[in-house]
Design an enzyme around this catalytic site. Structure first.
Site, PDB file in Angstrom:
ATOM      1  CB  SER A 106      -0.910   0.000   1.241  1.00  0.00           C
ATOM      2  OG  SER A 106      -1.582   1.243   1.367  1.00  0.00           O
ATOM      3  CE1 TYR A 129      -6.079   5.524  -2.618  1.00  0.00           C
ATOM      4  CE2 TYR A 129      -4.354   4.990  -1.031  1.00  0.00           C
ATOM      5  CZ  TYR A 129      -5.648   4.817  -1.507  1.00  0.00           C
ATOM      6  OH  TYR A 129      -6.486   3.938  -0.885  1.00  0.00           O
ATOM      7  CB  THR A 155      -6.068   3.142  -5.681  1.00  0.00           C
ATOM      8  OG1 THR A 155      -5.530   1.886  -5.244  1.00  0.00           O
ATOM      9  CG2 THR A 155      -7.467   3.286  -5.092  1.00  0.00           C
ATOM     10  CE  LYS A 227      -7.420  -2.651  -4.954  1.00  0.00           C
ATOM     11  NZ  LYS A 227      -8.206  -1.713  -4.127  1.00  0.00           N
ATOM     12  CG  HIS A 251     -11.166   1.542  -1.886  1.00  0.00           C
ATOM     13  ND1 HIS A 251     -10.327   2.323  -2.635  1.00  0.00           N
ATOM     14  CD2 HIS A 251     -10.668   1.579  -0.626  1.00  0.00           C
ATOM     15  CE1 HIS A 251      -9.370   2.807  -1.861  1.00  0.00           C
ATOM     16  NE2 HIS A 251      -9.556   2.370  -0.634  1.00  0.00           N
TER      17      HIS A 251
END
Length: 362
Positions: A106, A129, A155, A227, A251
């Site tokens: 992440s 991100y 994402t 994603k 998510h």
């Protein structure tokens, strides 16, 4: 002495007992009414497996490739935030490597990219991100590439943070992210409950759009996956902009409540993509039978999120290994009982969905 868990769902209660309520609620909770959170799991129950008999299944091979990288089974560790609230990300990385599984780290990891990269030798992807300060995101991509990560997972479903009411009630505070140390502070003062939403509003780039895939491709040579795809339309756009793959995901039901359970839209996306790029799947997987169903509907592999966290919270690195091993064992058994010797043998004819049953009645 309490009995040991015999399936991955039983790790959830162990995690609840091990974690402070604020942290357990952060991991377990979804958006608003949590209808999508519930449906992500329940929708699998409405898909029936159609087993074939009298097939030689004395040897079952679950191995496959993801973006050309060998993996022991079509299972990945999903990118989930703040592992260190349960146990550091390096423990997850070591467990994934031991199980021959690809981990996606992440962006909001509490261990650094460098710490995870040096923890063990394995194939890993990095989740991204895009921040308003694009240079922060660009630097993180460069660090991931420099440290041997093999793909970037963008994402794309988070222009703003979903309303996670448990976090608001608990006044959840985002810890300082070591991965972003010196780049951005998570200190946000708010009187509206969780500071997570305030931090996200301050940092996430809500202007991110399809043309920015070109920007991302310009700063890295790594393959890019998107994603957050839930529709045919967005799947087609993803192919058109030239990404290397997509992840069907809502998510973990933490963004838009009443969005579809991911397994209910997987086939729509698969049909739109038409085999041009691999499709990964994320959301609601709790059994080997769930993995089998997703593969039968066209997924290349599935990502496991919350069960990994629950195993991590309950028993650290060993807990993650056990969660992955349980899912692999269950998938192998499902394949054997369904007459499939390899992942390639799993076909659309091995499952019957609600829509299939409706068509049968017409």
């Amino acid at each position: 002495m309490a009995s040991e868990p015999v399936n991955v769902s039983e790790f959830q209660e162990l995690a609840r007992q091990a974690l402070p309520k604020m942290y357990y609620d952060f991991y377990a909770g979804g958006a608003e009414d949590q209808q999508t959170l519930e449906e992500n799991v329940k929708a699998f129950h409405r898909i029936i497996i159609r087993p074939r008999i009298l097939v030689d299944v004395s040897r079952v091979d679950m191995s496959t490739t993801i973006l050309g990288y060998n993996t022991s089974a079509p299972i990945m560790v999903a990118p989930t935030a703040l592992h260190k609230l349960a146990h550091p990300e390096v423990a997850t990385a070591r467990a994934a490597a031991a199980c021959g599984t690809i981990m996606a780290l992440s962006f909001t990891s509490m261990c650094t990219v460098e710490e995870v990269a040096s923890s063990c030798n394995a194939v890993r992807f990095f989740q991204l991100y895009v921040y308003k300060k694009r240079e922060i995101s660009a630097l993180m991509v460069q660090r991931a590439e420099r440290n041997g990560f093999k793909a970037i997972i963008l994402t794309a479903d988070t222009p703003r943070l979903g309303r996670r009411e448990a976090d608001i009630k608990n006044k959840m505070i985002s810890p300082q992210l070591k991965n972003l140390e010196g780049l951005v502070s998570t200190e946000v003062h708010t009187d509206k409950g969780s500071n997570m939403e305030a931090f996200a509003s301050r940092t996430l780039d809500a202007s991110l759009c399809w043309k920015d895939i070109g920007w991302l491709k310009s700063i890295t040579s790594l393959p890019i996956l998107i994603k957050g795809i839930l529709t045919r339309e967005d799947a087609i756009k993803a192919v058109e902009v030239g990404v290397a793959g997509i992840v069907v995901s809502n998510h973990g039901a933490r963004q838009l409540d009443y969005s579809p359970a991911t397994i209910t839209v997987l086939e729509e996306v698969i049909l739109a993509v038409r085999g041009r790029i691999p499709v990964l799947f994320d959301g609601g997987v709790r059994r080997g039978t769930d993995i089998f169903k997703a593969l039968a509907l066209g997924a290349r592999a599935v990502m496991i999120g919350r069960p990994i966290i629950y195993g991590l919270a309950a028993k650290g690195e060993d807990g993650v290994r056990r969660v992955l091993s349980m899912l692999k064992d269950e998938l192998e058994l499902t394949m054997a009982l369904s007459g499939c010797c390899s992942v390639k043998d799993i076909t659309r004819r091995h499952v019957m969905t609600e829509q299939d049953r409706l068509h049968c009645r017409l």
